[in-house]
Design a protein around this motif. Sequence first.
Motif, PDB file in Angstrom:
ATOM      1  N   PHE A 162      37.580  21.576  43.727  1.00  0.00           N
ATOM      2  CA  PHE A 162      38.571  22.375  43.019  1.00  0.00           C
ATOM      3  C   PHE A 162      38.001  23.683  42.484  1.00  0.00           C
ATOM      4  O   PHE A 162      38.644  24.729  42.557  1.00  0.00           O
ATOM      5  N   TRP A 163      36.790  23.634  41.949  1.00  0.00           N
ATOM      6  CA  TRP A 163      36.208  24.829  41.334  1.00  0.00           C
ATOM      7  C   TRP A 163      35.619  25.786  42.367  1.00  0.00           C
ATOM      8  O   TRP A 163      35.225  26.901  42.016  1.00  0.00           O
ATOM      9  N   PHE A 179      44.283  30.569  48.405  1.00  0.00           N
ATOM     10  CA  PHE A 179      43.730  30.471  47.054  1.00  0.00           C
ATOM     11  C   PHE A 179      43.477  29.046  46.579  1.00  0.00           C
ATOM     12  O   PHE A 179      42.673  28.831  45.670  1.00  0.00           O
ATOM     13  N   LEU A 180      44.152  28.060  47.156  1.00  0.00           N
ATOM     14  CA  LEU A 180      44.029  26.683  46.669  1.00  0.00           C
ATOM     15  C   LEU A 180      43.447  25.726  47.707  1.00  0.00           C
ATOM     16  O   LEU A 180      43.706  24.522  47.665  1.00  0.00           O
ATOM     17  N   PRO A 234      27.422  32.583  41.577  1.00  0.00           N
ATOM     18  CA  PRO A 234      27.711  31.190  41.978  1.00  0.00           C
ATOM     19  C   PRO A 234      28.973  30.688  41.294  1.00  0.00           C
ATOM     20  O   PRO A 234      29.353  31.219  40.246  1.00  0.00           O
ATOM     21  N   PRO A 235      29.635  29.667  41.838  1.00  0.00           N
ATOM     22  CA  PRO A 235      29.288  28.977  43.090  1.00  0.00           C
ATOM     23  C   PRO A 235      29.975  29.560  44.319  1.00  0.00           C
ATOM     24  O   PRO A 235      29.747  29.097  45.421  1.00  0.00           O
ATOM     25  N   LEU A 275      40.015  30.822  41.145  1.00  0.00           N
ATOM     26  CA  LEU A 275      39.327  31.189  39.906  1.00  0.00           C
ATOM     27  C   LEU A 275      38.671  32.570  39.972  1.00  0.00           C
ATOM     28  O   LEU A 275      38.958  33.421  39.120  1.00  0.00           O
ATOM     29  N   PRO A 276      37.824  32.859  40.979  1.00  0.00           N
ATOM     30  CA  PRO A 276      37.238  34.209  41.001  1.00  0.00           C
ATOM     31  C   PRO A 276      38.263  35.295  41.342  1.00  0.00           C
ATOM     32  O   PRO A 276      38.053  36.458  41.004  1.00  0.00           O
ATOM     33  N   LEU A 277      39.351  34.910  41.995  1.00  0.00           N
ATOM     34  CA  LEU A 277      40.373  35.878  42.379  1.00  0.00           C
ATOM     35  C   LEU A 277      41.663  35.661  41.591  1.00  0.00           C
ATOM     36  O   LEU A 277      42.754  35.957  42.090  1.00  0.00           O
ATOM     37  N   LEU A 278      41.557  35.164  40.368  1.00  0.00           N
ATOM     38  CA  LEU A 278      42.746  34.783  39.591  1.00  0.00           C
ATOM     39  C   LEU A 278      43.765  35.910  39.442  1.00  0.00           C
ATOM     40  O   LEU A 278      44.963  35.685  39.692  1.00  0.00           O
TER      41      LEU A 278
END
Length: 372
Positions: free
Chosen positions: A207-208, A279-280, A366-367, A213-216
């Motif tokens: 999930f992470w 994205f997911l 990272p990651p 997350l980095p492209l929210l």
Amino acid sequence: MLVELITSFFAALGWPWGLPEWLQVGLVILAKIVVILAPLMVCVAYLTYAERKVIGFMQVRIGPNRVGFFGKQIWGLGQPIADAVKLMFKEIIIPAGADRVLFLLAPVIAMAPALAAWAVIPFGSEMVLADVDASLLYVLAITSIGVYGIIIAGWASNSKYPFISAMRSAAQIVSYEIAMGFALVGVLMAAGSINLGDIVAAQQGGFWQWFWLPLLPLFVIYFISGVAETNRAPFDVAEGESEIVAGFHVEYSGMPFAVFFLAEYANMILISMLASLLFLGGWLSPLEGILPDSVFEITLLGSLLGPGLHWLVAKTLIFLFFYLWFRATFPRYRYDQIMRLGWKVFIPLTIVWILVVGVMIITGTPPWFDVA
């Protein structure tokens, strides 16, 4: 996998039946198209049912609950079928001053790109009709043609309200397509590929590790731009009932009217699935990296908890629910507010975040971008 299933099905029926090679190839391709489009059309029909039910519950109403099958009401599940049959038999009225050819061609132009885009959409690591290297570029190019259907419908109707709607829709889609394109540039930078399968593969790890997350900011902008691209509430100024009646399709009836709505709902499903893929993590499991690998090796449990089509469908349904939620919640924006949001907020924000993504890639954050 999709190709193997279809090939084995034909082989079980005694394929190739002595047919010439060119006809064999054509029939196999046709079978693949039917396998994708038939479920899609069913999903489009029942998305209209889900919209009426979900919004009904949100507004403390019941929604469709009468039409069923074989004398049984069954929560009104027969309503989409009844609507389709009704529209098939309604009279097609063409205004006297309309351009007859373009008037009837416009719904086809709106619908065709919404279906053609599915040729490169992967449903699994090996489940794709055409695995082309530039699949994302193909989707962007083919879906941008759909706006011509709306513009031609507004112009060919030879009526003031449809023409105003066509101009609104053209400006809106151009504005938000730029923001959507910039949002996807961040995805391409992060994945290092414009192949949808490779983009999903770049998100492996759990999930992470997914790009949300980095492209929210780009993720949020992409989905909101997708809502605007499909002319859905609160961006449905092209169909503003209080201003221009029904907009570009005000002069349409019967099946041409229905085809416009089929295109709209097919595009909703397409945007939602693309958001899931980009994205997911697409068909990847959110439990990867959380549960031990031995769990995924268990026959039945591993297929349920591991990567699979069911995860892609579940993620797509979440985005479709947001489409319905937005319509029941937000009032329609004014035209100037929509233009300001697209040009003065979304486009500058995407450009800034593209620079941030570039910095993260160079520094190996990272990651997601850790080369080691």
